[in-house]
Write a protein that holds these residues in place. Structure first.
Motif, PDB file in Angstrom:
ATOM      1  N   THR A 174       0.792  -1.229   0.000  1.00 12.69           N
ATOM      2  CA  THR A 174       0.000   0.000   0.000  1.00 12.69           C
ATOM      3  C   THR A 174       0.822   1.275   0.000  1.00 12.69           C
ATOM      4  O   THR A 174       0.317   2.336  -0.347  1.00 12.69           O
ATOM      5  N   GLY A 175       2.091   1.181   0.437  1.00 11.52           N
ATOM      6  CA  GLY A 175       2.899   2.389   0.522  1.00 11.52           C
ATOM      7  C   GLY A 175       2.598   3.239   1.747  1.00 11.52           C
ATOM      8  O   GLY A 175       2.964   4.411   1.799  1.00 11.52           O
ATOM      9  N   ARG A 176       1.947   2.665   2.758  1.00  9.86           N
ATOM     10  CA  ARG A 176       1.684   3.422   3.985  1.00  9.86           C
ATOM     11  C   ARG A 176       2.669   2.995   5.071  1.00  9.86           C
ATOM     12  O   ARG A 176       3.196   1.869   5.064  1.00  9.86           O
ATOM     13  N   ALA A 177       2.908   3.889   6.003  1.00 10.96           N
ATOM     14  CA  ALA A 177       3.723   3.544   7.153  1.00 10.96           C
ATOM     15  C   ALA A 177       2.898   2.664   8.080  1.00 10.96           C
ATOM     16  O   ALA A 177       1.738   2.965   8.382  1.00 10.96           O
ATOM     17  N   LEU A 178       3.484   1.564   8.536  1.00 11.89           N
ATOM     18  CA  LEU A 178       2.757   0.625   9.385  1.00 11.89           C
ATOM     19  C   LEU A 178       2.564   1.150  10.799  1.00 11.89           C
ATOM     20  O   LEU A 178       1.681   0.677  11.517  1.00 11.89           O
ATOM     21  N   GLY A 179       3.372   2.111  11.192  1.00 14.03           N
ATOM     22  CA  GLY A 179       3.261   2.678  12.532  1.00 14.03           C
ATOM     23  C   GLY A 179       4.006   3.987  12.618  1.00 14.03           C
ATOM     24  O   GLY A 179       4.410   4.564  11.606  1.00 14.03           O
ATOM     25  N   ALA A 180       4.204   4.454  13.834  1.00 14.32           N
ATOM     26  CA  ALA A 180       4.878   5.738  14.026  1.00 14.32           C
ATOM     27  C   ALA A 180       6.350   5.670  13.648  1.00 14.32           C
ATOM     28  O   ALA A 180       6.942   6.673  13.243  1.00 14.32           O
ATOM     29  N   ASP A 181       6.945   4.487  13.786  1.00 20.09           N
ATOM     30  CA  ASP A 181       8.362   4.317  13.464  1.00 20.09           C
ATOM     31  C   ASP A 181       8.503   3.707  12.075  1.00 20.09           C
ATOM     32  O   ASP A 181       7.982   2.618  11.804  1.00 20.09           O
ATOM     33  N   VAL A 182       9.182   4.414  11.203  1.00 19.27           N
ATOM     34  CA  VAL A 182       9.413   3.945   9.841  1.00 19.27           C
ATOM     35  C   VAL A 182      10.715   4.572   9.351  1.00 19.27           C
ATOM     36  O   VAL A 182      11.040   5.714   9.690  1.00 19.27           O
ATOM     37  N   VAL A 183      11.469   3.821   8.582  1.00 19.19           N
ATOM     38  CA  VAL A 183      12.752   4.319   8.077  1.00 19.19           C
ATOM     39  C   VAL A 183      12.520   5.279   6.927  1.00 19.19           C
ATOM     40  O   VAL A 183      11.742   5.003   6.005  1.00 19.19           O
ATOM     41  N   SER A 402     -12.501   9.871   6.448  1.00 18.61           N
ATOM     42  CA  SER A 402     -11.476  10.869   6.149  1.00 18.61           C
ATOM     43  C   SER A 402     -10.590  10.429   4.997  1.00 18.61           C
ATOM     44  O   SER A 402     -10.609   9.262   4.578  1.00 18.61           O
ATOM     45  N   ALA A 403      -9.797  11.376   4.509  1.00 14.50           N
ATOM     46  CA  ALA A 403      -8.829  11.070   3.460  1.00 14.50           C
ATOM     47  C   ALA A 403      -7.801  10.051   3.935  1.00 14.50           C
ATOM     48  O   ALA A 403      -7.279   9.260   3.138  1.00 14.50           O
ATOM     49  N   ALA A 404      -7.510  10.044   5.241  1.00 17.20           N
ATOM     50  CA  ALA A 404      -6.535   9.098   5.776  1.00 17.20           C
ATOM     51  C   ALA A 404      -6.976   7.660   5.546  1.00 17.20           C
ATOM     52  O   ALA A 404      -6.137   6.768   5.350  1.00 17.20           O
ATOM     53  N   ASP A 405      -8.285   7.426   5.554  1.00 13.79           N
ATOM     54  CA  ASP A 405      -8.783   6.074   5.318  1.00 13.79           C
ATOM     55  C   ASP A 405      -8.515   5.633   3.880  1.00 13.79           C
ATOM     56  O   ASP A 405      -8.299   4.446   3.612  1.00 13.79           O
ATOM     57  N   VAL A 406      -8.544   6.567   2.960  1.00 12.67           N
ATOM     58  CA  VAL A 406      -8.207   6.267   1.566  1.00 12.67           C
ATOM     59  C   VAL A 406      -6.709   6.052   1.423  1.00 12.67           C
ATOM     60  O   VAL A 406      -6.246   5.100   0.782  1.00 12.67           O
ATOM     61  N   GLN A 407      -5.926   6.935   2.034  1.00  8.37           N
ATOM     62  CA  GLN A 407      -4.473   6.841   1.931  1.00  8.37           C
ATOM     63  C   GLN A 407      -3.921   5.569   2.557  1.00  8.37           C
ATOM     64  O   GLN A 407      -2.841   5.101   2.180  1.00  8.37           O
ATOM     65  N   ALA A 408      -4.667   4.996   3.507  1.00  7.89           N
ATOM     66  CA  ALA A 408      -4.212   3.755   4.141  1.00  7.89           C
ATOM     67  C   ALA A 408      -4.146   2.609   3.148  1.00  7.89           C
ATOM     68  O   ALA A 408      -3.366   1.668   3.334  1.00  7.89           O
ATOM     69  N   ASP A 409      -4.950   2.670   2.082  1.00  4.36           N
ATOM     70  CA  ASP A 409      -4.892   1.641   1.036  1.00  4.36           C
ATOM     71  C   ASP A 409      -5.423   2.251  -0.253  1.00  4.36           C
ATOM     72  O   ASP A 409      -6.583   2.066  -0.628  1.00  4.36           O
ATOM     73  N   ARG A 410      -4.562   2.977  -0.936  1.00  5.49           N
ATOM     74  CA  ARG A 410      -4.958   3.685  -2.142  1.00  5.49           C
ATOM     75  C   ARG A 410      -5.371   2.718  -3.255  1.00  5.49           C
ATOM     76  O   ARG A 410      -6.286   3.004  -4.034  1.00  5.49           O
ATOM     77  N   ASP A 412      -6.801  -0.268  -2.954  1.00  7.77           N
ATOM     78  CA  ASP A 412      -8.130  -0.786  -2.681  1.00  7.77           C
ATOM     79  C   ASP A 412      -9.183   0.297  -2.883  1.00  7.77           C
ATOM     80  O   ASP A 412     -10.273   0.026  -3.414  1.00  7.77           O
ATOM     81  N   ALA A 413      -8.892   1.529  -2.449  1.00 10.23           N
ATOM     82  CA  ALA A 413      -9.857   2.611  -2.604  1.00 10.23           C
ATOM     83  C   ALA A 413     -10.170   2.864  -4.074  1.00 10.23           C
ATOM     84  O   ALA A 413     -11.337   3.014  -4.465  1.00 10.23           O
ATOM     85  N   ALA A 435      -7.639   2.991 -11.957  1.00  8.05           N
ATOM     86  CA  ALA A 435      -8.374   1.734 -11.801  1.00  8.05           C
ATOM     87  C   ALA A 435      -9.573   1.724 -12.730  1.00  8.05           C
ATOM     88  O   ALA A 435     -10.279   2.726 -12.861  1.00  8.05           O
ATOM     89  N   THR A 436      -9.795   0.584 -13.368  1.00  7.71           N
ATOM     90  CA  THR A 436     -10.951   0.347 -14.225  1.00  7.71           C
ATOM     91  C   THR A 436     -11.390  -1.090 -14.013  1.00  7.71           C
ATOM     92  O   THR A 436     -10.531  -1.980 -13.932  1.00  7.71           O
ATOM     93  N   PRO A 437     -12.693  -1.362 -13.898  1.00  4.41           N
ATOM     94  CA  PRO A 437     -13.123  -2.761 -13.766  1.00  4.41           C
ATOM     95  C   PRO A 437     -12.549  -3.616 -14.891  1.00  4.41           C
ATOM     96  O   PRO A 437     -12.517  -3.209 -16.054  1.00  4.41           O
TER      97      PRO A 437
END
Length: 515
Positions: A174-183, A402-410, A412-413, A435-437
């Protein structure tokens, strides 16, 4: 080993399951420990190229093969005269594994191996992040989180950070950070497959410059892995500026071309106080090459457009005429429209064969079930629609908080939106997702932070309309990819923010010269 971006041709992107399948196939073709030795050597070579005058490296190594890559790199750097400190994090590797082989070789080479609790020098030229690989799926804790914080401190002190395969703490899909700590890496060297998460969401910022090494194994020789489970785990494609050249070859104008052959666009938007958005979209459609461009304003005073006398006005009474008189025009709806465009938007959705929905048109659809039904019904008529939401607009369409919910898995959104509305979706942002069906997800490789200014989304919507007017037969998915690639390519190389009106000029400059 080569940098991935910029890329011209389409390249496959993979999630963790498909990457593991390819890794397993590659391992079966080589003697034991061959690939991990190649990977570690590749990391060392890139480290030497990034820090040709470096003398000290700190390697943070986890217990898996990712850590093994780091250990082998440390061995090669030490052989070149570097001082190398290795911090081993987590439990020991499985006996007989590639990681165990790498650890044994490091010990035999006399590397300085440190346990979790032992402090390391903070002054270093290079940090190698080899903590976590493809398997990370939750927020790092304990020693792993502490190690990431230590990497961050060294980065802030001036060290170059090189991540192995993916930056630790980044979700590989997804390209999201899994938590507060990320490299936060300056460079990432990835092996065998390109991972989707490196190119969308936070991935592009956290990975830095991405490098790729196939380790001497061609993925094409490993068999077809495209038959994956349906849904969000399906691999995607990374596309680049080559899409522009493809479109230009397919749409080259003959010497006898005239405006009537290049289609018409109408921009529905530009309510009072927001006319600039419609002006940008209409100007963009014109610059893209549409034969004629009209603006349908909710409160049209009939005055000429600033600096663009080529743009024409669309009288509101034309919507009341038979749709047969305007059905084949490309309608770009929502740029600065507010709620005033709602009646005309309904008419467009029920009558126009090609529609681009942006901004306020998307917000109106999100709030009105009748418009949602009209949008879904378009596919039954064979009328394609392209939606261009930013994350907050996508959240509204999906009913998310919120937009954060979309950014958590772009990924899938975008997939959900495309299926819900039977449309092509361009989910804007870093690594825009198309994305297209029934089509493979596509991720845009072009663009930069220069696009983070007001109005650039209006420019994209107008450009899509302008290209579509000229090429009515193009598949909407391919059209969306072409426009997104063009939009991003025009912004590359700009050090600071790019104003939307200047972006149009930059995009127009990428047109192929006339034959």
């Amino acid at each position: 080993m080569l940098p991935v971006l910029p890329t011209f041709h389409d390249r496959p992107l993979h999630d963790a399951p498909s990457s593991r399948r390819i890794e397993s196939a590659a391992l079966s073709q080589h003697p034991p420990h061959t690939l991990i030795e190649r990977a570690g050597l590749s990391v060392a070579r890139l480290a030497l190229a990034l820090q040709p005058f470096g003398r000290h490296a700190t390697v943070f190594a986890g217990p898996g093969n990712n850590g093994g890559d780091g250990l082998i790199a440390a061995r090669h750097l030490a052989a070149r005269g570097w001082t190398v400190d290795v911090l081993l994090i987590g439990a020991g590797p499985q006996p007989g594994s590639d990681a165990a082989h790498a650890l044994g070789a490091a010990r035999r080479a006399g590397l300085r191996l440190h346990a979790d609790a032992q402090p390391l020098p903070r002054s270093t030229d290079l940090v190698i992040d080899a903590l976590l690989g493809l398997g990370a799926s939750r927020a790092p804790e304990g020693a792993f989180a502490s190690a990431m914080q230590a990497i961050d401190l060294r980065r802030d002190a001036g060290a170059t950070v090189l991540a192995v395969d993916v930056p630790s703490g980044l979700d590989v899909r997804t390209g999201r950070a899994l938590g507060a700590d990320v490299v936060r890496a300056h460079h990432t060297l990835t092996f065998l497959t390109l991972k989707t998460g490196l190119f969308t969401g936070e991935g592009r910022a956290l990975a830095g410059r991405v490098w790729f090494d196939d380790l001497g194994t061609s993925v094409d020789d490993l068999g077809d892995d495209s038959e994956l489970s349906d849904g969000i785990n399906h691999p995607a494609l990374l596309f680049g500026a080559g899409r522009i050249a493809q479109w230009q070859r397919a749409s080259a104008r003959s010497a006898s071309s005239h405006k009537g052959r290049n289609g018409d666009v109408v921009v529905l938007g530009g309510a009072p106080t927001m006319r600039g958005a419609a002006w940008l979209a209409a100007t963009s459609a014109l610059a893209a090459g549409s034969g004629r461009v009209y603006a349908a304003l909710p409160d049209d005073d009939g005055q000429p457009w600033p600096a663009r006398p080529e743009l024409m006005h669309w009288d509101a009474t034309r919507w009341s005429a038979s749709p047969d008189t305007w059905r084949d025009i490309v309608a770009v709806c929502g740029c600065g429209g507010g709620t005033a465009i709602a009646p005309a938007l309904s008419t467009v959705l029920h009558g126009a064969t090609r529609v681009v929905l942006d901004a306020d048109a998307l917000n109106l659809v999100a709030a009105d079930e009748t418009l949602q039904h009209a949008l879904r019904r378009r596919a039954a008529h064979g009328w394609p629609t392209i939606l261009t939401p930013h994350p907050l607009e996508a959240a509204r369409l999906l009913g998310l908080p919120s937009a954060a919910d979309v950014q958590a898995d772009r990924l899938d959104a975008a997939t959900q939106l495309a299926r819900r509305f039977s449309a092509t979706v361009v989910l804007k942002g870093s690594g825009s997702v198309v994305a297209t069906p029934e089509r493979r997800l596509s991720v845009n490789s072009t663009g930069s932070s220069a696009l983070a200014t007001a109005g650039t989304g209006d420019v994209l919507a107008g450009w899509i309309g302008g290209l579509w007017a000229q090429s009515p037969g193009i598949a909407p998915h391919d059209l969306a990819c072409t426009a997104a690639a063009w939009h991003g390519a025009a912004a590359e190389g700009h050090a600071g923010p790019l104003l939307a009106a200047d972006l149009i000029d930059a995009m127009a400059a990428l047109h192929a010269p006339s034959a």
